[in-house]
Design an enzyme around this catalytic site. Structure first.
Site, PDB file in Angstrom:
ATOM      1  N   HIS A   1      73.770 -32.367  17.535  1.00 40.36           N
ATOM      2  CA  HIS A   1      74.052 -33.618  18.243  1.00 40.36           C
ATOM      3  C   HIS A   1      72.719 -34.311  18.539  1.00 40.36           C
ATOM      4  O   HIS A   1      71.742 -33.663  18.903  1.00 40.36           O
ATOM      5  CB  HIS A   1      74.812 -33.358  19.539  1.00 40.36           C
ATOM      6  CG  HIS A   1      74.945 -34.586  20.370  1.00 40.36           C
ATOM      7  ND1 HIS A   1      75.402 -35.766  19.835  1.00 40.36           N
ATOM      8  CD2 HIS A   1      74.637 -34.851  21.671  1.00 40.36           C
ATOM      9  CE1 HIS A   1      75.390 -36.692  20.781  1.00 40.36           C
ATOM     10  NE2 HIS A   1      74.919 -36.170  21.897  1.00 40.36           N
TER      11      HIS A   1
ATOM     12  N   CYS B   1      80.395 -35.915  23.171  1.00 36.50           N
ATOM     13  CA  CYS B   1      79.466 -35.726  22.038  1.00 36.50           C
ATOM     14  C   CYS B   1      79.843 -34.538  21.154  1.00 36.50           C
ATOM     15  O   CYS B   1      79.398 -34.436  20.011  1.00 36.50           O
ATOM     16  CB  CYS B   1      78.050 -35.551  22.549  1.00 36.50           C
ATOM     17  SG  CYS B   1      77.560 -36.866  23.671  1.00 36.50           S
TER      18      CYS B   1
ATOM     19  N   ASN C   1      71.849 -42.143  20.470  1.00 35.85           N
ATOM     20  CA  ASN C   1      72.931 -41.190  20.737  1.00 35.85           C
ATOM     21  C   ASN C   1      74.268 -41.916  20.575  1.00 35.85           C
ATOM     22  O   ASN C   1      74.562 -42.833  21.341  1.00 35.85           O
ATOM     23  CB  ASN C   1      72.748 -40.655  22.164  1.00 35.85           C
ATOM     24  CG  ASN C   1      73.820 -39.666  22.582  1.00 35.85           C
ATOM     25  OD1 ASN C   1      74.828 -39.491  21.899  1.00 35.85           O
ATOM     26  ND2 ASN C   1      73.609 -39.020  23.714  1.00 35.85           N
TER      27      ASN C   1
HETATM   28  O1  UT7 Z   1      74.706 -36.830  24.822  1.00 36.20           O
HETATM   29  C1  UT7 Z   1      74.774 -35.656  25.560  1.00 36.20           C
HETATM   30  C2  UT7 Z   1      74.379 -35.758  26.950  1.00 36.20           C
HETATM   31  N1  UT7 Z   1      73.142 -36.434  27.242  1.00 36.20           N
HETATM   32  C3  UT7 Z   1      71.938 -35.871  27.100  1.00 36.20           C
HETATM   33  O2  UT7 Z   1      71.801 -34.823  26.542  1.00 36.20           O
HETATM   34  C4  UT7 Z   1      70.742 -36.531  27.734  1.00 36.20           C
HETATM   35  C5  UT7 Z   1      69.812 -35.485  28.280  1.00 36.20           C
HETATM   36  N2  UT7 Z   1      68.706 -36.053  29.001  1.00 36.20           N
HETATM   37  C6  UT7 Z   1      67.665 -36.679  28.416  1.00 36.20           C
HETATM   38  O3  UT7 Z   1      67.627 -36.831  27.209  1.00 36.20           O
HETATM   39  C7  UT7 Z   1      66.525 -37.131  29.291  1.00 36.20           C
HETATM   40  O4  UT7 Z   1      66.670 -36.579  30.592  1.00 36.20           O
HETATM   41  C8  UT7 Z   1      66.389 -38.674  29.386  1.00 36.20           C
HETATM   42  C9  UT7 Z   1      65.928 -39.255  28.063  1.00 36.20           C
HETATM   43  C10 UT7 Z   1      67.709 -39.286  29.787  1.00 36.20           C
HETATM   44  C11 UT7 Z   1      65.340 -39.026  30.435  1.00 36.20           C
HETATM   45  O5  UT7 Z   1      64.099 -38.441  30.094  1.00 36.20           O
HETATM   46  P1  UT7 Z   1      63.274 -37.641  31.185  1.00 36.20           P
HETATM   47  O6  UT7 Z   1      62.023 -37.204  30.540  1.00 36.20           O
HETATM   48  O7  UT7 Z   1      64.182 -36.576  31.733  1.00 36.20           O
HETATM   49  O8  UT7 Z   1      62.938 -38.770  32.231  1.00 36.20           O
HETATM   50  P2  UT7 Z   1      63.303 -38.820  33.790  1.00 36.20           P
HETATM   51  O9  UT7 Z   1      64.737 -39.141  33.954  1.00 36.20           O
HETATM   52  O10 UT7 Z   1      62.748 -37.591  34.462  1.00 36.20           O
HETATM   53  O11 UT7 Z   1      62.444 -40.052  34.248  1.00 36.20           O
HETATM   54  C12 UT7 Z   1      61.014 -39.998  34.227  1.00 36.20           C
HETATM   55  C13 UT7 Z   1      60.491 -41.363  34.668  1.00 36.20           C
HETATM   56  C14 UT7 Z   1      61.125 -41.856  35.969  1.00 36.20           C
HETATM   57  O12 UT7 Z   1      60.124 -42.547  36.688  1.00 36.20           O
HETATM   58  P3  UT7 Z   1      59.367 -41.824  37.914  1.00 36.20           P
HETATM   59  O13 UT7 Z   1      60.441 -41.498  38.900  1.00 36.20           O
HETATM   60  O14 UT7 Z   1      58.711 -40.623  37.334  1.00 36.20           O
HETATM   61  O15 UT7 Z   1      58.422 -42.882  38.361  1.00 36.20           O
HETATM   62  C15 UT7 Z   1      62.160 -42.855  35.508  1.00 36.20           C
HETATM   63  O16 UT7 Z   1      62.407 -43.841  36.470  1.00 36.20           O
HETATM   64  O17 UT7 Z   1      60.812 -42.338  33.676  1.00 36.20           O
HETATM   65  C16 UT7 Z   1      61.469 -43.448  34.306  1.00 36.20           C
HETATM   66  N3  UT7 Z   1      62.398 -44.032  33.339  1.00 36.20           N
HETATM   67  C17 UT7 Z   1      62.015 -44.961  32.456  1.00 36.20           C
HETATM   68  N4  UT7 Z   1      60.846 -45.574  32.229  1.00 36.20           N
HETATM   69  C18 UT7 Z   1      60.791 -46.475  31.242  1.00 36.20           C
HETATM   70  C19 UT7 Z   1      63.708 -43.724  33.137  1.00 36.20           C
HETATM   71  N5  UT7 Z   1      64.191 -44.477  32.140  1.00 36.20           N
HETATM   72  C20 UT7 Z   1      63.168 -45.249  31.690  1.00 36.20           C
HETATM   73  C21 UT7 Z   1      63.056 -46.204  30.660  1.00 36.20           C
HETATM   74  N6  UT7 Z   1      61.847 -46.785  30.477  1.00 36.20           N
HETATM   75  N7  UT7 Z   1      64.076 -46.535  29.874  1.00 36.20           N
END
Ligand code: UT7
Length: 325
Positions: A252, A113, A282
């Site tokens: 980014h 990125c 992204n």
């Molecule tokens: O490009 C450069 C590198 N990448 C990044 O910078 C990405 C950085 N990370 C992020 O942007 C975020 O961590 C994400 C958008 C990837 C995820 O958001 P989050 O708020 O950190 O969610 P999480 O991974 O903590 O997941 C929270 C919940 C989980 O369920 P439980 O365990 O709380 O029941 C996941 O299973 O959300 C669930 N979940 C979803 N639910 C609905 C994960 N993906 C999805 C989805 N739809 N697509």
């Protein structure tokens, strides 16, 4: 040392739009979750006829037109991508052939990125020293080709696109400072495990779905804001400027929550931060590249403005570039 600036910008986004509603039919997700957690509403998907070099070529043509240069005027082409058309030859050589830029030296940069910022920094060195006159840098990705469409934790995040910039010597303004860095100890947080020499393609690697993006999003999130803030502050310090001097930040576009947390820590009002994540998701190296192009096109960047490009990504890698437009 010569002053180096961006004299033309261009972009290309594939026609096909994949909305959050479309994704609701593919995996267990919702528009509400994607919008509130990421800020993404839709993303573009390349057609089966479009490879990364095709997107790059279209963006490059627009940038060359904007710069009023011909392909033969290019001395250097750097393509930043993690989704090259193939392992070799470089996508830069394919773009060179498409453009007919027969006088250019061509190579790719793998900096995920932060690739577009890395490419600008590398191109700047050659022009500043007088080795080359005109350089084309392109951030271009077909991330849909390495996205696991069964993994809801990643497939809602990514999209395809390309953004290009032409760099040349300028009389005034131009690049004021740059800063980039890397930390390979966190390489495991975001990668495509198979398809390289570590795990060459076999039936087994395909069955295990190892040819797709694997990301520990939460762990990256923890580092992202600090990295972006530190990177911006170092670039500003080098130029002897303060955050309040910045007219527009082009960050980014990984997650609107990361971007807004960064802006808050830097004390920047949200109207000085350019976003296109809602439309495109992204796009890795193409995110900052298209955002810069669109900010110019919609008149958010005017002559004399101070612009800060700030990116981070898999590696981990990061980079910033402060430009007087
Ligand atoms: O490009 C450069 C590198 N990448 C990044 O910078 C990405 C950085 N990370 C992020 O942007 C975020 O961590 C994400 C958008 C990837 C995820 O958001 P989050 O708020 O950190 O969610 P999480 O991974 O903590 O997941 C929270 C919940 C989980 O369920 P439980 O365990 O709380 O029941 C996941 O299973 O959300 C669930 N979940 C979803 N639910 C609905 C994960 N993906 C999805 C989805 N739809 N697509």
């Amino acid at each position: 040392m010569k002053k180096v600036g961006i004299i033309g910008v261009g972009e290309y986004l594939p026609k096909k739009i994949l909305t959050n509603a479309d994704l609701e039919k593919m995996v267990d997700t919702s528009d509400e979750w994607i919008t509130t957690r990421t800020g993404i509403k839709e993303r573009r998907i390349a057609s089966s006829q479009e490879a990364t070099s095709d997107l790059a070529t279209n963006a490059a043509k627009e940038a060359l037109k904007d710069a009023r240069l011909k392909p033969q005027d290019l001395d250097l082409i750097i393509i930043a991508t993690i989704t090259p058309d193939m392992q070799f030859p470089s996508t830069a050589c394919l773009v060179q052939a498409n453009l007919g830029a027969k006088n250019a030296v061509c190579f790719d940069i793998s900096a995920a990125c932060a690739g577009f910022v890395y490419a600008i920094i590398v191109a700047q060195q050659f022009i500043a020293r007088g080795t080359y006159k005109n350089a084309l840098v392109v951030g271009t990705e077909v991330l849909s080709s390495i996205t696991d469409w069964e993994d809801r934790s990643t497939c809602v995040l990514f999209g395809d696109g390309a953004g290009a910039a032409v760099l040349s010597e300028v009389k005034s303004g131009g690049i004021l400072s740059t800063y980039f860095g890397s930390d390979g100890s966190m390489a495991n947080l975001l990668m495509m495990p198979a398809g390289g020499s570590r795990n060459p393609t076999t039936h087994k690697t395909i069955d295990k779905r190892l040819h797709y993006i694997k990301m520990e999003g939460n762990e990256i999130f923890k580092s992202a804001v600090k990295i972006m803030v530190d990177t911006a502050q170092i670039a500003l310090k080098q130029a002897g400027l303060k955050c309040s001097d910045v007219d527009l930040v082009i960050p980014h576009q990984a997650n609107v929550r990361i971007i807004m947390a960064m802006a808050k820590r830097l004390g920047l009002p949200s109207d000085r931060v350019f976003l296109n994540i809602e439309k495109y998701g992204n796009m890795s190296s193409a995110s900052t590249a298209t955002a810069l192009c669109e900010a110019v096109k919609v008149g958010r960047i005017k002559k004399g403005d101070i612009i800060l490009l700030d990116a981070f990504g898999a590696g981990l890698v990061w980079g910033a570039c402060l430009i007087k437009w």
